[in-house]
Design a protein around this motif. Structure first.
Motif, short mmCIF file in Angstrom:
data_model
loop_
_atom_site.label_atom_id
_atom_site.label_comp_id
_atom_site.label_asym_id
_atom_site.label_seq_id
_atom_site.Cartn_x
_atom_site.Cartn_y
_atom_site.Cartn_z
N LEU A 70 0.91 -1.24 -0.08
CA LEU A 70 -0.16 -0.08 0.07
C LEU A 70 1.11 1.16 0.03
CD1 LEU A 70 -2.98 1.43 0.26
CD2 LEU A 70 -2.44 1.10 2.77
N ILE A 71 0.95 2.05 -1.12
CA ILE A 71 1.71 3.04 -1.12
C ILE A 71 0.98 4.47 -0.97
CG2 ILE A 71 3.43 4.51 -2.89
CD1 ILE A 71 3.68 1.73 -4.09
N SER A 72 1.49 5.40 0.00
CA SER A 72 0.89 6.46 -0.09
C SER A 72 2.07 7.57 -0.75
CB SER A 72 0.65 7.12 1.38
OG SER A 72 0.35 8.43 1.45
N THR A 73 1.48 8.59 -1.35
CA THR A 73 2.39 9.88 -1.80
C THR A 73 2.63 10.78 -0.80
OG1 THR A 73 0.48 11.01 -2.56
CG2 THR A 73 1.18 9.74 -4.31
N GLY A 74 1.61 10.78 0.09
CA GLY A 74 1.78 11.68 1.43
C GLY A 74 1.12 12.90 1.08
N LEU A 75 0.49 13.24 -0.03
CA LEU A 75 -0.11 14.32 -0.37
C LEU A 75 -1.40 14.22 -1.04
CD1 LEU A 75 3.03 16.26 -2.05
CD2 LEU A 75 1.77 16.90 0.03
N ARG A 109 7.91 1.25 5.39
CA ARG A 109 9.23 1.89 5.12
C ARG A 109 9.02 3.33 4.47
NH1 ARG A 109 11.36 -1.52 -0.09
NH2 ARG A 109 9.83 -1.07 -1.64
N HIS A 110 9.89 4.24 4.90
CA HIS A 110 9.72 5.67 4.43
C HIS A 110 10.64 5.85 3.02
CE1 HIS A 110 7.25 8.33 6.47
NE2 HIS A 110 7.57 7.83 7.71
N MET A 111 10.35 6.40 2.19
CA MET A 111 11.12 6.59 0.81
C MET A 111 11.78 7.79 0.66
SD MET A 111 10.63 3.28 0.10
CE MET A 111 11.48 3.44 -1.43
N GLU A 112 11.75 8.75 2.02
CA GLU A 112 12.12 9.93 1.71
C GLU A 112 13.02 10.26 3.05
OE1 GLU A 112 9.67 12.99 0.29
OE2 GLU A 112 8.39 11.55 -0.72
N LYS A 113 14.03 11.03 2.96
CA LYS A 113 14.59 11.47 4.24
C LYS A 113 13.57 12.33 5.36
CE LYS A 113 18.85 13.87 6.28
NZ LYS A 113 20.20 14.01 5.97
N GLY A 114 13.65 11.96 6.48
CA GLY A 114 12.59 12.61 7.35
C GLY A 114 11.39 12.67 7.09
N GLY A 115 10.78 11.51 6.32
CA GLY A 115 9.37 11.31 5.92
C GLY A 115 8.50 11.31 7.21
N ASN A 116 7.33 11.72 7.25
CA ASN A 116 6.41 11.77 8.16
C ASN A 116 5.34 11.05 8.18
OD1 ASN A 116 5.05 12.33 10.39
ND2 ASN A 116 5.36 14.53 10.25
N SER A 117 4.65 9.83 8.97
CA SER A 117 3.44 9.41 8.67
C SER A 117 3.02 8.66 10.15
CB SER A 117 3.65 8.34 7.67
OG SER A 117 2.31 7.84 7.48
N ALA A 160 5.01 12.71 2.61
CA ALA A 160 6.11 12.26 2.04
C ALA A 160 5.66 10.77 1.74
CB ALA A 160 7.37 12.07 3.13
N GLU A 161 6.19 10.00 0.60
CA GLU A 161 6.01 8.79 0.20
C GLU A 161 6.23 7.56 1.30
OE1 GLU A 161 7.12 5.50 -3.11
OE2 GLU A 161 7.41 7.72 -3.53
N ILE A 162 5.35 7.03 1.59
CA ILE A 162 5.60 5.88 2.71
C ILE A 162 4.91 4.52 1.98
CG2 ILE A 162 3.47 6.41 3.93
CD1 ILE A 162 5.08 5.33 6.41
N HIS A 163 5.43 3.20 2.26
CA HIS A 163 5.00 2.13 1.82
C HIS A 163 4.38 1.27 2.97
CE1 HIS A 163 7.76 2.07 -1.90
NE2 HIS A 163 6.90 3.38 -1.83
N MET A 164 3.64 0.65 3.02
CA MET A 164 3.06 -0.28 4.18
C MET A 164 2.64 -1.53 3.48
SD MET A 164 0.59 2.22 6.22
CE MET A 164 1.08 4.11 6.72
N ARG A 165 2.76 -2.55 4.17
CA ARG A 165 2.20 -3.97 3.69
C ARG A 165 1.96 -4.94 4.90
NH1 ARG A 165 8.36 -6.59 1.96
NH2 ARG A 165 9.30 -6.62 4.34
N ASN A 166 1.36 -6.06 4.42
CA ASN A 166 1.11 -7.03 5.67
C ASN A 166 0.40 -6.64 6.94
OD1 ASN A 166 2.40 -8.84 3.94
ND2 ASN A 166 4.32 -9.01 5.10
N PHE A 167 -0.65 -5.72 6.59
CA PHE A 167 -1.76 -5.26 7.65
C PHE A 167 -2.37 -6.61 8.22
CE2 PHE A 167 -1.54 -1.51 5.16
CZ PHE A 167 -1.49 -0.66 6.24
#
Length: 233
Positions: free
Chosen positions: A65-70, A91-99, A220-227
């Motif tokens: 599940l991928i979020s652009t953050g915006l 996992r975050h894909m950008e330095k300092g990403g927030n979620s 920020a872009e973040i990926h999530m999986r295995n909920f």
């Protein structure tokens, strides 16, 4: 109903041991990933409802599940939960990403912040501290992962206080591009958080103890999986 905490942890560890042996998991948009056979009957169907993000904020690709953050905002679970165990990998894909993930939320966004109430389980990328120094002071690394705190009027008592928040007592988080595992036990106003296999934080006496789960898009872009979610009595 007040539950024996040792029993709750035993249930969690049983779940984790079983899932370590699983060879493959799949995610369909709007549903949790499949449990291994012994826990499949315990799984709660977990569908997501967009609250105030865009149609393309959340997508599914290669089991993630991928979020652009915006734009900043959330989507919520279809139903509310009270006592449960939540497993999520991120996992975050950008330095300092927030979620983060909100639990026990009413899923009604604040007009200014665009975020709801509840108890937030923080997900910040490790580089956040470097990008947010103030007057030469670098924030503590414990802030960036696994911090727990009530928002939108929800109050909690911190196990490891940092003001009115609870910080992790050990840094177990991995940085940009690396997968992290959160296991969150929520029972009767108590939340215990395991980061990458070890419990490092908790809060208690939450003033709101039932609500939606909300997944946060925060720039920020973040990926999530295995909920995976198991509902408890």
């Amino acid at each position: 109903m007040l539950m024996n905490y040792k029993w709750t942890l035993a249930v969690l560890f049983s779940l984790l041991v079983t899932e370590i042996s699983a060879q493959k998991h799949t995610i369909e948009f709007g549903t949790i990933s499949k449990f291994s056979a012994s826990n499949k009957e315990k799984a709660i169907p977990l569908k997501w409802v967009n609250v105030n993000t865009a149609d393309d904020t959340w997508t599914v690709k290669k089991g993630m599940l991928i979020s652009t953050g915006l734009p900043i905002g959330v989507m919520r679970s279809e139903k509310q939960y009270e006592n449960f165990i939540l497993h999520v990998e991120w996992r975050h894909m950008e330095k300092g990403g927030n979620s983060g993930v909100f639990v026990w939320s009413q899923a009604i966004p604040d007009p200014e912040s665009r975020l709801p109430d509840g108890v937030e389980v923080q997900m910040l990328e490790l580089g956040w501290v470097e990008l947010n120094t103030k007057d030469g002071v670098v924030p503590p690394i414990a802030y960036v992962h696994g911090e727990l705190f009530g928002v939108g009027g929800v109050k909690t008592d911190a196990d490891n206080p940092r003001g009115d928040r609870s910080k992790s007592n050990e840094n177990r988080c991995k940085g940009k591009g690396e997968w992290n595992t959160y296991d969150v036990v929520c029972v009767d106003g108590v939340i215990k958080l395991s980061v990458n296999g070890k419990f490092v934080n908790g809060v208690r006496n939450a003033t709101q103890r039932k609500g939606y789960l909300c997944l946060e898009a925060e720039g920020a872009e973040i990926h999530m999986r295995n909920f995976r979610l198991i509902e408890l009595p």
